[in-house]
Design an enzyme around this catalytic site. Structure first.
Site, short mmCIF file in Angstrom:
data_model
loop_
_atom_site.label_atom_id
_atom_site.label_comp_id
_atom_site.label_asym_id
_atom_site.label_seq_id
_atom_site.Cartn_x
_atom_site.Cartn_y
_atom_site.Cartn_z
N CYS A 47 -6.10 1.76 5.90
CA CYS A 47 -6.72 0.51 6.34
C CYS A 47 -6.13 0.12 7.70
O CYS A 47 -5.21 0.77 8.21
CB CYS A 47 -6.48 -0.59 5.30
SG CYS A 47 -4.76 -1.15 5.23
N GLU A 51 0.90 3.82 1.91
CA GLU A 51 1.40 4.19 3.23
C GLU A 51 2.61 3.33 3.63
O GLU A 51 3.59 3.84 4.18
CB GLU A 51 0.32 4.01 4.31
CG GLU A 51 -0.91 4.85 4.09
CD GLU A 51 -2.03 4.11 3.36
OE1 GLU A 51 -3.19 4.32 3.72
OE2 GLU A 51 -1.73 3.32 2.43
N HIS A 106 0.84 -1.19 0.00
CA HIS A 106 0.00 0.00 0.00
C HIS A 106 0.88 1.25 0.00
O HIS A 106 2.04 1.21 0.44
CB HIS A 106 -0.90 0.02 1.23
CG HIS A 106 -1.98 -1.01 1.20
ND1 HIS A 106 -3.03 -1.00 2.09
CD2 HIS A 106 -2.17 -2.09 0.41
CE1 HIS A 106 -3.83 -2.01 1.85
NE2 HIS A 106 -3.32 -2.71 0.82
N CYS A 157 -2.27 -0.56 7.54
CA CYS A 157 -1.47 0.66 7.44
C CYS A 157 -1.55 1.47 8.74
O CYS A 157 -0.54 2.03 9.18
CB CYS A 157 -1.92 1.48 6.25
SG CYS A 157 -1.55 0.66 4.67
#
Length: 147
Positions: free
Chosen positions: A86, A58, A56, A89
């Protein structure tokens, strides 16, 4: 005109990363990490490119920032991300003791606030809704094109 070094200014930089992800066929989420009003890391989703569900924006940004700083903590940094993080993260941001998290669009289906609202470090400041419309529209356009 967007004020330099404002939340909108840095979210625009994260948004540019999300647009890059969109053009690469990735879910359009972008992130930048800022320290002392300077972008020290920038990233976008790479889950398709790397065939890695943990890639992701992040996570990529955290790794880049901590590598640059030479330590695992981001307590003097702000992460700007176009979509509410999410749970995965948010947990990583919590472990990194990120000083501040600023996100664009909320994620009612997978966002951390729904499943783990306490995942971030207790001292982390959270600001949501920065450039929310633009961030949400980019995400909607991506999935509209996928269907």
């Amino acid at each position: 005109m967007i004020e330099p070094f404002s939340d909108e200014y840095f979210m625009k930089r994260a948004f540019a990363e999300a647009v890059q992800a969109f053009s690469e066929g990735e879910i359009p989420v972008g992130a930048v990490v800022v320290a002392n009003n300077k972008i020290i890391a920038r990233a976008h989703n790479l889950t398709e490119t790397l065939n890695d569900v943990t890639a992701h924006a992040e996570m990529q940004a955290i790794t880049a920032a901590t590598n640059l700083l030479g330590g695992k903590y981001l307590n003097d940094c702000t992460l700007y991300v176009t979509l509410e993080p999410c749970v995965m993260c948010a947990g990583a941001l919590g472990w990194a003791q990120t000083g501040r998290v600023v996100y664009g669009a909320s994620d009612s289906k997978r966002g951390f606030r729904k499943f783990a609202p306490d995942a971030l470090h207790p001292k982390t400041e959270i600001t949501g809704g920065v450039l929310e419309t633009e961030c949400a529209e980019l995400m909607q356009d991506f999935f509209k094109n996928k269907r």
